[in-house]
Scaffold this motif. Structure first.
Motif, PDB file in Angstrom:
ATOM      1  N   ALA A   1      90.100  -0.519  61.423  1.00 52.23           N
ATOM      2  CA  ALA A   1      91.378  -0.211  60.785  1.00 52.23           C
ATOM      3  C   ALA A   1      91.217   0.617  59.509  1.00 52.23           C
ATOM      4  N   ASN A   2      89.997   1.026  59.171  1.00 49.61           N
ATOM      5  CA  ASN A   2      89.761   1.830  57.968  1.00 49.61           C
ATOM      6  C   ASN A   2      89.585   3.285  58.378  1.00 49.61           C
ATOM      7  N   ALA A   3      90.612   4.083  58.162  1.00 45.46           N
ATOM      8  CA  ALA A   3      90.605   5.490  58.579  1.00 45.46           C
ATOM      9  C   ALA A   3      89.468   6.291  57.943  1.00 45.46           C
ATOM     10  N   LYS A   4      89.012   5.888  56.768  1.00 47.92           N
ATOM     11  CA  LYS A   4      87.949   6.629  56.076  1.00 47.92           C
ATOM     12  C   LYS A   4      86.587   5.949  56.195  1.00 47.92           C
ATOM     13  N   GLY A   5      86.525   4.894  57.001  1.00 45.02           N
ATOM     14  CA  GLY A   5      85.284   4.138  57.139  1.00 45.02           C
ATOM     15  C   GLY A   5      84.371   4.684  58.222  1.00 45.02           C
ATOM     16  N   LEU A   6      83.226   4.025  58.361  1.00 44.42           N
ATOM     17  CA  LEU A   6      82.217   4.431  59.338  1.00 44.42           C
ATOM     18  C   LEU A   6      82.584   4.023  60.757  1.00 44.42           C
ATOM     19  N   LYS A   7      83.372   2.979  60.905  1.00 42.35           N
ATOM     20  CA  LYS A   7      83.837   2.463  62.205  1.00 42.35           C
ATOM     21  C   LYS A   7      82.679   2.181  63.159  1.00 42.35           C
ATOM     22  N   LEU A   8      81.659   1.517  62.647  1.00 43.38           N
ATOM     23  CA  LEU A   8      80.521   1.134  63.468  1.00 43.38           C
ATOM     24  C   LEU A   8      80.999   0.335  64.669  1.00 43.38           C
ATOM     25  N   GLN A   9      80.424   0.603  65.829  1.00 51.36           N
ATOM     26  CA  GLN A   9      80.782  -0.116  67.050  1.00 51.36           C
ATOM     27  C   GLN A   9      79.517  -0.683  67.680  1.00 51.36           C
ATOM     28  N   SER A  10      79.445  -1.996  67.743  1.00 54.50           N
ATOM     29  CA  SER A  10      78.288  -2.712  68.276  1.00 54.50           C
ATOM     30  C   SER A  10      78.656  -3.326  69.628  1.00 54.50           C
ATOM     31  N   TYR A  11      77.640  -3.447  70.484  1.00 53.91           N
ATOM     32  CA  TYR A  11      77.856  -3.949  71.841  1.00 53.91           C
ATOM     33  C   TYR A  11      76.824  -5.014  72.183  1.00 53.91           C
ATOM     34  N   PRO A  12      77.211  -5.991  73.007  1.00 57.26           N
ATOM     35  CA  PRO A  12      76.243  -6.997  73.441  1.00 57.26           C
ATOM     36  C   PRO A  12      75.094  -6.333  74.199  1.00 57.26           C
ATOM     37  N   ALA A  13      73.892  -6.874  74.040  1.00 57.63           N
ATOM     38  CA  ALA A  13      72.703  -6.394  74.747  1.00 57.63           C
ATOM     39  C   ALA A  13      71.927  -7.611  75.234  1.00 57.63           C
ATOM     40  N   ALA A  14      70.882  -7.373  75.993  1.00 58.87           N
ATOM     41  CA  ALA A  14      70.094  -8.469  76.562  1.00 58.87           C
ATOM     42  C   ALA A  14      69.564  -9.414  75.488  1.00 58.87           C
ATOM     43  N   ASP A  15      69.111  -8.877  74.353  1.00 54.88           N
ATOM     44  CA  ASP A  15      68.529  -9.709  73.295  1.00 54.88           C
ATOM     45  C   ASP A  15      69.278  -9.495  71.981  1.00 54.88           C
ATOM     46  N   GLY A  16      70.595  -9.620  72.006  1.00 55.08           N
ATOM     47  CA  GLY A  16      71.361  -9.462  70.769  1.00 55.08           C
ATOM     48  C   GLY A  16      72.454  -8.431  70.901  1.00 55.08           C
ATOM     49  N   VAL A  17      72.484  -7.500  69.948  1.00 53.81           N
ATOM     50  CA  VAL A  17      73.517  -6.461  69.927  1.00 53.81           C
ATOM     51  C   VAL A  17      72.874  -5.109  69.621  1.00 53.81           C
ATOM     52  N   ILE A  18      73.520  -4.043  70.091  1.00 48.63           N
ATOM     53  CA  ILE A  18      73.034  -2.692  69.836  1.00 48.63           C
ATOM     54  C   ILE A  18      74.199  -1.808  69.389  1.00 48.63           C
ATOM     55  N   ALA A  19      73.859  -0.738  68.700  1.00 49.03           N
ATOM     56  CA  ALA A  19      74.849   0.259  68.283  1.00 49.03           C
ATOM     57  C   ALA A  19      74.105   1.560  68.029  1.00 49.03           C
ATOM     58  N   SER A  20      74.853   2.637  67.964  1.00 46.72           N
ATOM     59  CA  SER A  20      74.269   3.895  67.506  1.00 46.72           C
ATOM     60  C   SER A  20      75.081   4.341  66.293  1.00 46.72           C
ATOM     61  N   PHE A  21      74.410   5.053  65.415  1.00 43.32           N
ATOM     62  CA  PHE A  21      75.065   5.519  64.192  1.00 43.32           C
ATOM     63  C   PHE A  21      74.609   6.941  63.900  1.00 43.32           C
ATOM     64  N   THR A  22      75.578   7.835  63.733  1.00 43.88           N
ATOM     65  CA  THR A  22      75.291   9.217  63.364  1.00 43.88           C
ATOM     66  C   THR A  22      75.829   9.454  61.961  1.00 43.88           C
ATOM     67  N   PRO A  23      74.940   9.712  60.996  1.00 41.71           N
ATOM     68  CA  PRO A  23      75.380   9.921  59.610  1.00 41.71           C
ATOM     69  C   PRO A  23      76.222  11.192  59.454  1.00 41.71           C
ATOM     70  N   TRP A  24      76.970  11.221  58.378  1.00 46.24           N
ATOM     71  CA  TRP A  24      77.755  12.385  57.981  1.00 46.24           C
ATOM     72  C   TRP A  24      76.988  13.123  56.888  1.00 46.24           C
ATOM     73  N   PRO A  25      77.268  14.401  56.679  1.00 44.46           N
ATOM     74  CA  PRO A  25      76.604  15.132  55.589  1.00 44.46           C
ATOM     75  C   PRO A  25      76.787  14.456  54.224  1.00 44.46           C
ATOM     76  N   GLU A  26      77.920  13.776  54.028  1.00 46.12           N
ATOM     77  CA  GLU A  26      78.198  13.088  52.759  1.00 46.12           C
ATOM     78  C   GLU A  26      77.272  11.900  52.514  1.00 46.12           C
ATOM     79  N   HIS A  27      76.503  11.492  53.506  1.00 46.46           N
ATOM     80  CA  HIS A  27      75.602  10.344  53.389  1.00 46.46           C
ATOM     81  C   HIS A  27      74.209  10.746  52.913  1.00 46.46           C
ATOM     82  N   ASP A  28      74.072  11.975  52.462  1.00 44.33           N
ATOM     83  CA  ASP A  28      72.801  12.511  51.965  1.00 44.33           C
ATOM     84  C   ASP A  28      72.397  11.802  50.675  1.00 44.33           C
ATOM     85  N   ASN A  29      71.127  11.442  50.568  1.00 39.18           N
ATOM     86  CA  ASN A  29      70.638  10.797  49.345  1.00 39.18           C
ATOM     87  C   ASN A  29      70.253  11.805  48.274  1.00 39.18           C
ATOM     88  N   GLY A  30      70.516  13.082  48.520  1.00 33.52           N
ATOM     89  CA  GLY A  30      70.170  14.139  47.577  1.00 33.52           C
ATOM     90  C   GLY A  30      68.839  14.796  47.905  1.00 33.52           C
TER      91      GLY A  30
END
Length: 183
Positions: free
Chosen positions: A22-51
């Protein structure tokens, strides 16, 4: 990863920056059940640069925390431990110990893996990791405690059109102030 994510299915109205759908400006991480826990994929945005051209450690911390939430909330559902009256989630983060093992490239999709390693109704512990090309970049151990609003006045959070967050007391949920961890 097909179907609804854990976040979409179990807490779709949450406004969390990392996993809130529900956060329009958030990362909206989506996790899914897996055989041994949960999995997700995450693709960073250019704004996530540490410099320095790598993924910022605070963003890494956020996705590891939020992915551990998916593991814990899914475990709570499986064990029949729903949210307590007045609480948005059955558990809240009580501790997060992160180890950054190597730099995380900014423009590569990472895989997140997580699993609950200890569980009782009062507290759960999850282990999560961020992986790129089968190389673990960061790991975390997250401790989650049962959450409840005990005589507390919940804060109703809203987002303005500019994305600013505003919190105000929600008198429909009691009196007092703040979210307290049960246990």
């Amino acid at each position: 990863m097909d179907g609804l994510s854990i976040q979409e299915r179990l807490y779709p109205g949450l406004a969390c920056f990392g996993c809130g759908q529900a956060n329009a400006k958030g990362l909206k991480l989506q996790s899914y059940p897996a055989a041994d826990g949960v999995i997700a994929s995450f693709t960073p945005w250019p704004e996530h640069d540490n410099g320095l051209g790598y993924l910022n450690g605070g963003i890494i911390s956020t996705v590891l925390d939020c992915h551990s939430a998916a593991a814990v909330i899914l475990e709570a559902e499986a064990r029949g431990w729903p949210s307590l009256p007045g609480a948005a989630l059955p558990y809240v983060t009580a501790g997060l110990d992160i180890r950054y093992l190597r730099p995380t490239p900014l423009f590569e999709t990472s895989e997140l893996r997580g699993r609950v390693v200890e569980a009782d109704e009062a507290q759960m512990t999850a282990e999560v990791e961020l992986v790129i090309d089968e190389r673990v970049r960061a790991v975390a151990t997250a401790v989650w405690k049962r959450s409840a609003l005990r005589g507390a006045m919940a804060l109703s959070t809203t987002f303005t059109s500019s994305g600013a967050k505003s919190a105000k007391p929600d008198s429909s949920r009691g009196s007092g102030a703040g979210l307290l961890m049960g246990g």
